[in-house]
Structure formats: C-alpha cells, structure tokens
Design an enzyme around this catalytic site. Structure first.
Site, PDB file in Angstrom:
ATOM      1  N   PRO A 177      -7.441   8.016  -3.947  1.00 32.39           N
ATOM      2  CA  PRO A 177      -8.788   7.473  -4.139  1.00 32.39           C
ATOM      3  C   PRO A 177      -9.390   7.082  -2.788  1.00 32.39           C
ATOM      4  CG  PRO A 177      -7.237   6.453  -5.673  1.00 32.39           C
ATOM      5  CD  PRO A 177      -6.422   7.286  -4.721  1.00 32.39           C
ATOM      6  N   SER A 214       8.477  10.159  -1.628  1.00 30.25           N
ATOM      7  CA  SER A 214       8.015  11.295  -0.812  1.00 30.25           C
ATOM      8  C   SER A 214       7.180  10.835   0.377  1.00 30.25           C
ATOM      9  CB  SER A 214       7.228  12.302  -1.664  1.00 30.25           C
ATOM     10  OG  SER A 214       6.173  11.658  -2.332  1.00 30.25           O
ATOM     11  N   VAL A 260       1.137  10.219  -5.299  1.00 28.09           N
ATOM     12  CA  VAL A 260       1.344  11.579  -4.800  1.00 28.09           C
ATOM     13  C   VAL A 260       2.758  12.026  -5.186  1.00 28.09           C
ATOM     14  CG1 VAL A 260       1.341  13.052  -2.745  1.00 28.09           C
ATOM     15  CG2 VAL A 260      -0.221  11.100  -2.866  1.00 28.09           C
ATOM     16  N   ARG A 305       0.838  -1.211   0.000  1.00 27.88           N
ATOM     17  CA  ARG A 305       0.000   0.000   0.000  1.00 27.88           C
ATOM     18  C   ARG A 305       0.868   1.255   0.000  1.00 27.88           C
ATOM     19  NH1 ARG A 305      -3.310   2.148   4.872  1.00 27.88           N
ATOM     20  NH2 ARG A 305      -4.817   3.574   3.896  1.00 27.88           N
ATOM     21  N   SER A 351      -8.573 -15.090   3.557  1.00 29.18           N
ATOM     22  CA  SER A 351      -7.236 -15.267   2.963  1.00 29.18           C
ATOM     23  C   SER A 351      -6.426 -13.973   3.082  1.00 29.18           C
ATOM     24  CB  SER A 351      -7.395 -15.700   1.495  1.00 29.18           C
ATOM     25  OG  SER A 351      -6.181 -15.673   0.815  1.00 29.18           O
ATOM     26  N   ASP A 354      -9.802  -9.282   2.287  1.00 23.75           N
ATOM     27  CA  ASP A 354     -10.050 -10.531   1.577  1.00 23.75           C
ATOM     28  C   ASP A 354     -10.402 -11.584   2.616  1.00 23.75           C
ATOM     29  OD1 ASP A 354     -10.074 -12.754  -0.025  1.00 23.75           O
ATOM     30  OD2 ASP A 354      -7.916 -12.743  -0.445  1.00 23.75           O
ATOM     31  N   ASP A 367       8.517   8.684  -5.887  1.00 23.62           N
ATOM     32  CA  ASP A 367       9.770   9.391  -5.573  1.00 23.62           C
ATOM     33  C   ASP A 367      10.119   9.296  -4.087  1.00 23.62           C
ATOM     34  OD1 ASP A 367       7.869  10.989  -4.392  1.00 23.62           O
ATOM     35  OD2 ASP A 367       8.733  12.878  -5.095  1.00 23.62           O
ATOM     36  N   ASP A 413      -3.433 -14.049  -3.524  1.00 23.33           N
ATOM     37  CA  ASP A 413      -4.132 -15.009  -4.381  1.00 23.33           C
ATOM     38  C   ASP A 413      -5.336 -14.321  -5.037  1.00 23.33           C
ATOM     39  OD1 ASP A 413      -5.938 -14.702  -2.315  1.00 23.33           O
ATOM     40  OD2 ASP A 413      -5.548 -16.643  -1.409  1.00 23.33           O
ATOM     41  N   HIS A 468       0.643   4.536  -2.405  1.00 25.02           N
ATOM     42  CA  HIS A 468       0.489   5.897  -1.875  1.00 25.02           C
ATOM     43  C   HIS A 468       1.668   6.778  -2.264  1.00 25.02           C
ATOM     44  CE1 HIS A 468      -2.741   5.081   1.451  1.00 25.02           C
ATOM     45  NE2 HIS A 468      -3.013   4.475   0.332  1.00 25.02           N
ATOM     46  N   ASP A 469       2.839   6.190  -2.447  1.00 24.53           N
ATOM     47  CA  ASP A 469       3.985   6.971  -2.923  1.00 24.53           C
ATOM     48  C   ASP A 469       3.749   7.408  -4.369  1.00 24.53           C
ATOM     49  OD1 ASP A 469       6.478   8.190  -2.923  1.00 24.53           O
ATOM     50  OD2 ASP A 469       7.508   6.383  -3.639  1.00 24.53           O
ATOM     51  N   ASN A 523      -2.414   8.034   5.308  1.00 23.97           N
ATOM     52  CA  ASN A 523      -1.085   7.456   5.523  1.00 23.97           C
ATOM     53  C   ASN A 523      -0.805   7.105   6.980  1.00 23.97           C
ATOM     54  OD1 ASN A 523      -0.447   7.523   2.837  1.00 23.97           O
ATOM     55  ND2 ASN A 523       0.494   9.568   2.924  1.00 23.97           N
ATOM     56  N   HIS A 559      -5.771  -5.781  -2.814  1.00 22.63           N
ATOM     57  CA  HIS A 559      -6.534  -5.945  -1.570  1.00 22.63           C
ATOM     58  C   HIS A 559      -6.690  -7.417  -1.195  1.00 22.63           C
ATOM     59  CE1 HIS A 559      -8.419  -1.620  -1.815  1.00 22.63           C
ATOM     60  NE2 HIS A 559      -7.154  -1.629  -1.424  1.00 22.63           N
TER      61      HIS A 559
HETATM   62  C1  HEM Z   1      -9.486   2.859  -5.893  1.00 24.34           C
HETATM   63  C2  HEM Z   1      -8.334   2.587  -5.346  1.00 24.34           C
HETATM   64  C3  HEM Z   1      -8.127   2.247  -3.903  1.00 24.34           C
HETATM   65  C4  HEM Z   1      -8.860   2.579  -2.807  1.00 24.34           C
HETATM   66  C5  HEM Z   1     -10.121   3.416  -2.739  1.00 24.34           C
HETATM   67  C6  HEM Z   1      -8.219   1.956  -1.662  1.00 24.34           C
HETATM   68  C7  HEM Z   1      -8.653   2.083  -0.363  1.00 24.34           C
HETATM   69  C8  HEM Z   1      -8.097   1.417   0.706  1.00 24.34           C
HETATM   70  C9  HEM Z   1      -8.566   1.531   2.065  1.00 24.34           C
HETATM   71  C10 HEM Z   1      -9.699   2.433   2.540  1.00 24.34           C
HETATM   72  C11 HEM Z   1      -7.827   0.698   2.820  1.00 24.34           C
HETATM   73  C12 HEM Z   1      -7.942   0.475   4.329  1.00 24.34           C
HETATM   74  C13 HEM Z   1      -7.112   1.527   5.038  1.00 24.34           C
HETATM   75  C14 HEM Z   1      -7.232   1.478   6.526  1.00 24.34           C
HETATM   76  O1  HEM Z   1      -8.337   1.308   7.055  1.00 24.34           O
HETATM   77  O2  HEM Z   1      -6.192   1.604   7.200  1.00 24.34           O
HETATM   78  C15 HEM Z   1      -6.877   0.055   1.950  1.00 24.34           C
HETATM   79  C16 HEM Z   1      -5.956  -0.871   2.345  1.00 24.34           C
HETATM   80  C17 HEM Z   1      -5.029  -1.436   1.497  1.00 24.34           C
HETATM   81  N1  HEM Z   1      -4.794  -1.093   0.195  1.00 24.34           N
HETATM   82 FE1  HEM Z   1      -5.976   0.048  -0.956  1.00 24.34          FE
HETATM   83  N2  HEM Z   1      -7.135   1.259  -2.105  1.00 24.34           N
HETATM   84  C18 HEM Z   1      -7.034   1.409  -3.456  1.00 24.34           C
HETATM   85  C19 HEM Z   1      -6.052   0.903  -4.267  1.00 24.34           C
HETATM   86  C20 HEM Z   1      -4.989   0.153  -3.834  1.00 24.34           C
HETATM   87  C21 HEM Z   1      -3.882  -0.244  -4.657  1.00 24.34           C
HETATM   88  C22 HEM Z   1      -3.686   0.149  -6.113  1.00 24.34           C
HETATM   89  C23 HEM Z   1      -3.068  -1.010  -3.875  1.00 24.34           C
HETATM   90  C24 HEM Z   1      -1.775  -1.667  -4.236  1.00 24.34           C
HETATM   91  C25 HEM Z   1      -1.446  -2.126  -5.409  1.00 24.34           C
HETATM   92  C26 HEM Z   1      -3.681  -1.086  -2.578  1.00 24.34           C
HETATM   93  C27 HEM Z   1      -3.204  -1.816  -1.524  1.00 24.34           C
HETATM   94  C28 HEM Z   1      -3.781  -1.873  -0.272  1.00 24.34           C
HETATM   95  C29 HEM Z   1      -3.353  -2.796   0.760  1.00 24.34           C
HETATM   96  C30 HEM Z   1      -2.301  -3.872   0.622  1.00 24.34           C
HETATM   97  C31 HEM Z   1      -4.134  -2.512   1.889  1.00 24.34           C
HETATM   98  C32 HEM Z   1      -4.055  -3.176   3.270  1.00 24.34           C
HETATM   99  C33 HEM Z   1      -3.137  -2.354   4.156  1.00 24.34           C
HETATM  100  C34 HEM Z   1      -2.809  -2.977   5.487  1.00 24.34           C
HETATM  101  O3  HEM Z   1      -3.323  -4.021   5.853  1.00 24.34           O
HETATM  102  O4  HEM Z   1      -1.973  -2.384   6.208  1.00 24.34           O
HETATM  103  N3  HEM Z   1      -4.837  -0.344  -2.576  1.00 24.34           N
HETATM  104  N4  HEM Z   1      -7.060   0.515   0.665  1.00 24.34           N
END
Ligand code: HEM
Length: 326
Positions: free
Chosen positions: A161, A80, A74, A66, A246, A243, A78, A251, A70-71, A95, A191
């Site tokens: 997003p 940041s 924004v 993640r 899992s 997920d 880089d 997966d 986020h890098d 963040n 996710h």
């Molecule tokens: C429309 C795009 C996306 C939205 C709206 C979104 C939103 C979110 C939100 C709301 C969370 C939970 C944050 C929290 O409660 O702390 C999350 C977690 C996460 N996101 Fe996304 N995300 C998006 C795209 C992505 C992308 C492109 C990736 C990576 C390729 C990603 C990887 C992750 C991962 C791995 C988590 C779990 C983080 C953790 O367990 O510490 N997300 N995302």
C-alpha cells in the site's frame, strides 16, 4: 505376520488421515506454544535480544513492526523480507528504509545455539514485532508459531500500500489479505511508532494534487510546522514522526492526531475523512482510556495479519541464517 499386518494397517490409516486433511485444505496452522517442547525458551530469547537492541537504538521498534507488515503482505509471513542479495525484497524501494535486520539475525544466532534447526525466521519476526509493541508501552498478545520460511524473495513482488492511497484502495489491499476495515484502521494505528522521510509526503504540505496549496484535510496550524521540518527543496531523507508528540510510545496519540488533522501521510489522514474508517477511530477514542480498547484490538489484528498466507507442511524450510535461504 500379525505385526506386519498391524503396522500396514496403521500406515494406511495414517495416509488416509493425511489425505483427508489435505483434501479439506487443513494443513497444520501455526499455534500458540508450537515450540513448547522443541525450544521452550524461544520467547524469552527473542524478548531479551529485542530489549537489548532497543536500549541502544529506539528506532528498531518501528523498524521491526513495519518489517513484519512488509513481510506478511508480500508472499505471506514467510521471512522473505529478511533475505539479502541483489533483487531480493529488501532491495525494493519501500524496504530500503526498513531497520532492525540485525536484531532478527542476532536472535537467530542465539536460537541456533539453544535449539538448532528449529525456529523459523518468520516466527522470530512475528515474536519480535509483538515484543517491540509491548516494550514501547503497548499491550501484549500470544503469537501463534510454526510458520516456515519461504525460499523466494524478489523485489518485483513488492507491491505494498502507498501513502497516496485513498481509503477504498487501502480497504481493497487489506481485503486481499483477508483483513477487514476494522483490521485496516487498527493496524495502521501502528503509525503510533516511528517516522517517515520528508520526500514521501512533503507535496501534501505545499502543493497537494497540483492545487498550489496544502491538503485541506490538514489542520492549518500543522502546515507551517511540517513545512519548516521538511522545506520544499530540503533533504528528502530527513524523517519526521508519524505521531507528532509521541514518536516512541505505543499509544493512541496517533489516532488523536488524525482527529485533529495532524496526520502526516495522506493515507493516514484519509482514515478520518472516510465515514466508515472514521467511525472506527471514533470508537477507539470514545473511551476515557482508549488504549484499553486499542491495545487488545491491535494484538487481535496483528495476530490475524501474522497468519496471512503462512507456509506450513512442505512448502518452506527452517533457515539456518535469516538473511539467506538454505
Ligand atoms: C495503508 C497501509 C499503510 C501505508 C500506506 C503505510 C505507509 C507507510 C509509509 C509511507 C511510511 C514511511 C516510510 C519511510 O518514509 O521510510 C511508513 C512507516 C511505518 N509504517 Fe506504515 N503503512 C501502512 C500500514 C502499516 C502497518 C499495517 C504497519 C504495522 C502494523 C505499519 C507500520 C509502520 C511503522 C512502524 C512505520 C515507521 C517506520 C520507521 O520509523 O522506521 N504501517 N508506513
């Protein structure tokens, strides 16, 4: 005299080449093998640091994946997001729940010992994101390297997003980074790892859009499950898997959960409601072993994302420590 003439000629030729390249907008792009002679062990050093941290805390895998997203979204990829300090990107709300900064710092310390002033923090993060996917069961890919680190990190720039975004907004946000709908669906497939805090999505399971009822897109059998994990007035920071079933494994179960109405975030489940994005999920799931398609596609889209607005040439630096500009 002749030698002076020759070196002058070489210099002018070189300058013309630089000007032509710059005019064509062709600054050097990151490439696979960039550190082959300057830091040949970069990949094995990053891999072993990631592996050892992962052994003591599995949550750094989703954290780092993640963090790379986020890098890149924004100010480009880089590094940041890694900078600490008041009002840096790290202090922006989305963040605050990032994890794994210490992994990147640790890898940087080891790299500075082997090849000082050579490997950027942005590259370390791109490699670490690749490695957590591999180490949790995903497919590997080759990471182009040679990004520079940015010198600016401001909380006010963080405009990522949101989990309440409908698909057209998600598409727009990704298109703004030159990522198409295929990339969007594939990357959100990230996710498959990790968790979200109840406060981020709870309303959907109780009072969706002030209707007094859960979002009709949710599988009715999933509603009580999440309601009991995230009671209405319970602790908003309790985390549940994105997920279900899992959380630690890279997966395609996340995509299967979307198909069965078990997406936790509104934005995730919406990918199954929209015909264009649903077709992409269906294409992945159409295979007997969907990971054989999703795995390589994820690597391809991650490579694209890892090149968003990268800094090369003179617009960045190689940080000495990843949490501060030089
Ligand atoms: C429309 C795009 C996306 C939205 C709206 C979104 C939103 C979110 C939100 C709301 C969370 C939970 C944050 C929290 O409660 O702390 C999350 C977690 C996460 N996101 Fe996304 N995300 C998006 C795209 C992505 C992308 C492109 C990736 C990576 C390729 C990603 C990887 C992750 C991962 C791995 C988590 C779990 C983080 C953790 O367990 O510490 N997300 N995302």
């Amino acid at each position: 005299m002749d030698r002076a003439y020759n070196s002058g000629y070489v210099l002018i030729t070189f300058m013309v080449m630089v000007m032509v390249t710059a005019a064509a907008g062709q600054l050097p792009r990151p490439r696979v093998g960039f550190y082959l002679s300057s830091c040949p062990n970069v990949e094995s050093i990053v891999r072993s640091v990631v592996r050892s941290h992962l052994q003591s805390d599995r949550r750094i895998a989703p954290g780092i994946l993640r963090m790379h997203f986020h890098d890149c979204f924004v100010r480009g990829c880089d590094g940041s997001v890694l900078i600490a300090g008041s009002n840096s990107e790290r202090t922006a709300v989305p963040n605050l729940s990032l994890r794994g900064f210490e992994v990147i710092d640790d890898a940087k310390t080891q790299l500075e010992a082997s090849c000082p002033n050579t490997v950027s923090c942005a590259d370390i993060l791109a490699l670490a994101a690749r490695d957590v996917v591999l180490l949790t069961g995903g497919t590997t890919w080759a990471v182009p390297l040679g990004r520079l680190d940015g010198r600016i990190s401001q909380a006010s720039d963080v405009n990522l997003p949101a989990p309440s975004d409908p698909v057209p907004v998600q598409k727009q946000d990704f298109a703004a980074k030159n990522l198409n709908t295929q990339d969007l669906v594939t990357l959100v497939g990230g996710h498959t790892l990790g968790t979200a805090g109840c406060g981020v999505f709870r309303n959907r399971f109780f009072n969706f859009n002030n209707t007094g009822s859960p979002d009709p897109a949710i599988n009715p059998t999933f509603v009580p499950q999440i309601q009991s994990q995230c009671p209405l007035n319970g602790d908003a920071t309790v985390r549940v898997p994105l997920d279900t079933g899992s959380v630690d494994r890279f997966d395609t179960s996340f995509l299967q959960n979307l198909r069965s109405g078990r997406g936790v975030l509104f934005s995730d489940q919406a990918l199954w409601s929209d015909p264009e994005t649903r077709a992409i999920v269906e294409r992945f799931l159409g295979l007997r072993l969907p990971i054989l398609l999703f795995g390589p596609e994820f690597g391809r889209s991650m490579t694209k994302m890892s090149l968003v607005e990268v800094k090369t040439g003179s617009d960045g630096e190689i940080r000495r420590v990843c949490s501060a500009v030089n």
